[in-house]
Motif scaffolding. Structure first.
Motif, PDB file in Angstrom:
ATOM      1  N   ALA B 113       0.816  -1.214   0.000  1.00  0.00           N
ATOM      2  CA  ALA B 113       0.000   0.000   0.000  1.00  0.00           C
ATOM      3  C   ALA B 113       0.850   1.265   0.000  1.00  0.00           C
ATOM      4  CB  ALA B 113      -0.930  -0.004   1.211  1.00  0.00           C
ATOM      5  N   LEU B 114       1.878   1.283   0.821  1.00  0.00           N
ATOM      6  CA  LEU B 114       2.619   2.529   1.041  1.00  0.00           C
ATOM      7  C   LEU B 114       4.051   2.476   0.510  1.00  0.00           C
ATOM      8  CD1 LEU B 114       1.435   3.259   4.704  1.00  0.00           C
ATOM      9  CD2 LEU B 114       0.517   4.196   2.598  1.00  0.00           C
ATOM     10  N   GLY B 115       4.440   1.351  -0.094  1.00  0.00           N
ATOM     11  CA  GLY B 115       5.782   1.247  -0.659  1.00  0.00           C
ATOM     12  C   GLY B 115       5.955   2.164  -1.862  1.00  0.00           C
ATOM     13  N   ARG B 116       7.180   2.219  -2.356  1.00  0.00           N
ATOM     14  CA  ARG B 116       7.492   3.108  -3.478  1.00  0.00           C
ATOM     15  C   ARG B 116       6.662   2.773  -4.715  1.00  0.00           C
ATOM     16  NH1 ARG B 116      13.670   3.571  -5.319  1.00  0.00           N
ATOM     17  NH2 ARG B 116      13.379   1.329  -5.353  1.00  0.00           N
ATOM     18  N   ARG B 117       6.299   1.479  -4.851  1.00  0.00           N
ATOM     19  CA  ARG B 117       5.440   1.081  -5.974  1.00  0.00           C
ATOM     20  C   ARG B 117       4.041   0.717  -5.491  1.00  0.00           C
ATOM     21  NH1 ARG B 117       8.992  -2.068  -9.879  1.00  0.00           N
ATOM     22  NH2 ARG B 117      10.747  -0.667 -10.213  1.00  0.00           N
ATOM     23  N   LEU B 124       2.179   9.138  -3.852  1.00  0.00           N
ATOM     24  CA  LEU B 124       2.740   9.963  -2.777  1.00  0.00           C
ATOM     25  C   LEU B 124       4.206  10.278  -3.054  1.00  0.00           C
ATOM     26  CD1 LEU B 124       1.856  10.974   0.133  1.00  0.00           C
ATOM     27  CD2 LEU B 124       3.084   8.982   1.003  1.00  0.00           C
ATOM     28  N   TYR B 125       4.932   9.237  -3.495  1.00  0.00           N
ATOM     29  CA  TYR B 125       6.357   9.395  -3.773  1.00  0.00           C
ATOM     30  C   TYR B 125       6.572  10.340  -4.949  1.00  0.00           C
ATOM     31  CZ  TYR B 125      11.102   8.104  -5.218  1.00  0.00           C
ATOM     32  OH  TYR B 125      12.419   8.127  -5.589  1.00  0.00           O
ATOM     33  N   LEU B 130       8.304  11.597  -0.819  1.00  0.00           N
ATOM     34  CA  LEU B 130       8.286  10.960   0.500  1.00  0.00           C
ATOM     35  C   LEU B 130       8.368   9.437   0.357  1.00  0.00           C
ATOM     36  CD1 LEU B 130       7.953  11.560   3.567  1.00  0.00           C
ATOM     37  CD2 LEU B 130       5.523  11.101   3.236  1.00  0.00           C
ATOM     38  N   LEU B 131       9.322   8.858   1.055  1.00  0.00           N
ATOM     39  CA  LEU B 131       9.551   7.426   0.952  1.00  0.00           C
ATOM     40  C   LEU B 131       9.434   6.816   2.346  1.00  0.00           C
ATOM     41  CD1 LEU B 131      10.197   5.911  -1.569  1.00  0.00           C
ATOM     42  CD2 LEU B 131      12.620   6.090  -1.044  1.00  0.00           C
ATOM     43  N   SER B 135      12.562   3.788   6.459  1.00  0.00           N
ATOM     44  CA  SER B 135      12.748   5.078   7.144  1.00  0.00           C
ATOM     45  C   SER B 135      12.125   5.001   8.535  1.00  0.00           C
ATOM     46  CB  SER B 135      12.067   6.201   6.364  1.00  0.00           C
ATOM     47  OG  SER B 135      10.667   6.102   6.512  1.00  0.00           O
ATOM     48  N   MET B 136      12.474   5.976   9.364  1.00  0.00           N
ATOM     49  CA  MET B 136      11.892   6.073  10.705  1.00  0.00           C
ATOM     50  C   MET B 136      10.368   6.177  10.611  1.00  0.00           C
ATOM     51  SD  MET B 136      12.841   6.245  13.843  1.00  0.00           S
ATOM     52  CE  MET B 136      11.561   6.066  15.052  1.00  0.00           C
ATOM     53  N   GLY B 137       9.887   6.938   9.634  1.00  0.00           N
ATOM     54  CA  GLY B 137       8.438   7.056   9.439  1.00  0.00           C
ATOM     55  C   GLY B 137       7.804   5.693   9.210  1.00  0.00           C
ATOM     56  N   GLY B 138       8.511   4.847   8.476  1.00  0.00           N
ATOM     57  CA  GLY B 138       8.025   3.494   8.222  1.00  0.00           C
ATOM     58  C   GLY B 138       7.918   2.684   9.499  1.00  0.00           C
TER      59      GLY B 138
END
Lengths: 247, 266
Positions: B113-117, B124-125, B130-131, B135-138
């Protein structure tokens, strides 16, 4: 505690083999994650050649398998992706036979299909803007990858140390990582989602896969037969199909 | 609620035996770990860069996950408890799903859902650069995904069980709905809320599967304490045991100090 634990594990494993035939004996083979596809085929061929034996594969990073074995988890056969983890098992007194190398493997750079980040070689692993994944250092593929990068004089800018080679290749296949270093066989095993870029032989590392019968085996004859089968022409032909090289 | 001891005699023996067996089930693994603790080297091990980095990341991630769960989870719990709408039980099921799903599945779903692809991650990317994975956000998203249901479930239960006449009375006396929420509802569910927050924090603190799948594993960026244990277990067992010990001590301290104090009223 050992016996109840074994009963529990076996019960769970039996429950997991839903619809399985009434096998007379069950053989638990702990094998390195990079052997996933090759050993699935070997399992099938071995079971066909030896009716009544049901092979159960326990696949994980070799270092995780080593810890399971040294902590007394029951298994009959151990196939490691490097000598280090095998040596530890032998030193721990858990091997019943002399380990034998049954296959070798080479490393390859893995990138998502179409190579969107334009990776050409080991030098790209130093590019900070790329998302780079390697296996964790404790796992053979991580150890070998770092050796190859050192051979190429590259200090990698790593974004994730994955727990095993399958986790790494999956993230590359999904396009979430731009590049990683896996075995040739892992790139070959994906159905087109990953492209492989060869690492020059002078930088590459040859991974040797040793196999052994474990002391904790409940059926030494079947375990020895499995090892023999892996080393036989039929077993070697299956490994060859999956990109492994004979030792 | 008053406790009555008059009817409580000696507990029946079979019950006691089974209870002690149940307790042993939790205590024995703990002892197994404690006997492996390298006490003399502990101070050095706990000061190593791997451990200090992982402590920092775990602290940031677990506290952020708890705060996000608080801000989003209370309204969600209120919606589920107080608003009748079609498909409410399905919505409740979806919110509960991360509790029963293997965390690795949750991590994979987040990646899709939220990955780069990913479904949302790709636009979003492209729009913002935003990736989230690696990352810490991940890490925060993965831990929140797994932990927030604890808050929603606890608070929803409290909202359902509380006596709504107090809210009615406050409203009759002219309090606005927001004031009722702030001055009557929240204080009344405070014990459950605190208990829920503690459980949420504890679950976030111990999260492993979703984090390693979605956020990867890199010391100093995404490697939380559970990930550091997992990696160390295969290369440096003393460090692994030392980190496990901190996790046990910290979790137990928080659970005992906060949860029991606030849930005594329940």
């Amino acid at each position: 505690m050992k016996k109840p634990l074994r009963i529990l594990v076996v019960t769970l494993l039996l429950a997991a083999c839903s619809g399985g035939a009434d096998a007379d004996s069950e053989l638990l083979v702990s094998a390195a994650a990079s052997l996933t596809d090759a050993f699935a085929d070997i399992e099938e061929a071995f079971e066909a050649s030896r009716p009544g034996t049901d092979v159960v594969l326990n696949l994980a990073g070799s270092s995780a398998l080593r810890e399971q074995i040294l902590e007394g988890a029951p298994a009959d056969v151990f196939a490691s992706a490097n000598r280090f983890n095998m040596d530890k098992v032998v030193q721990g007194g858990e091997a019943a036979t002399e380990p034998q190398v049954f296959a070798t493997n080479l490393l390859q750079i893995a990138v998502p299909a179409g190579n969107p980040a334009g990776v050409t070689g080991l030098a790209d692993f130093g590019r900070d803007e790329l998302l780079i994944g390697l296996c964790a250092e404790a796992v053979p593929c991580g150890d070998f990858a770092r050796a190859a990068l050192a051979n190429g004089g590259v200090a990698p800018s790593v974004d994730s140390n994955e727990p095993d080679v399958r986790a790494l290749i999956t993230k590359i296949e999904l396009g979430e990582l731009d590049a990683g270093i896996t075995y040739v066989t892992d790139v070959a095993s994906t159905s087109g989602g990953v492209d492989g870029i060869d690492i020059p032989l002078e930088d590459n590392v040859v991974a040797e896969y040793p196999i052994v019968v474990l002391r904790s085996t409940g059926d030494a004859a079947a375990a020895a037969a499995f090892v023999e089968f892996v080393l036989s022409n039929e077993g070697q032909a299956i490994l060859d199909e999956h990109g492994f090289t004979a030792p | 609620m008053k406790r009555s001891r008059a009817t409580v005699g000696r507990p029946p023996t079979p019950l006691l035996v089974l209870a002690l067996l149940g307790l042993a089930f939790f205590v024995i693994p703990l002892l197994g770990l404690l006997v492996r603790v390298p006490w003399s080297e502990l101070p050095t091990l706990l000061k190593s860069a791997v451990v200090v980095d992982a402590m920092r990341i775990s602290a940031i991630a677990s506290i952020s996950a708890t705060v996000i769960s608080l801000v989003l989870g209370i309204p969600l719990a209120w919606l589920l408890a107080r608003v009748e709408f079609p498909g409410r039980s399905i919505v409740r099921g979806i919110v509960t799903l991360p509790l029963v799903l293997p965390p690795v599945v949750g991590g994979a779903a987040l990646l899709f859902a939220l990955g780069r692809r990913g479904l949302v991650g790709e636009p979003l990317y492209e729009a913002s650069g935003l990736l989230l994975p690696f990352s810490m956000g991940g890490v925060i998203i993965a831990t929140t995904f797994v932990a927030m249901p604890f808050l929603v479930i606890t608070v929803e239960g409290a909202l359902r069980n509380m006596d709504q006449r107090y809210e009615g009375a406050a409203a009759t006396l002219g309090a606005r709905r927001w004031t009722v929420m702030r001055r009557v509802t929240l204080p009344m569910i405070a014990p459950s809320l605190i208990a829920g927050l503690v459980l949420t924090w504890a679950r976030a603190f111990g999260e492993f599967g979703a984090t390693i799948t979605f956020a990867g594993n890199l010391q100093g960026r995404t490697q939380t304490l559970p990930l550091a244990v997992f990696v160390a277990l295969e290369s440096d067992r003393d460090t692994a045991v030392a980190i496990s010990l901190i996790m046990i001590v910290v979790s137990l301290a928080v659970i005992v100090a906060l949860r029991d104090r606030w849930t005594r009223a329940l």
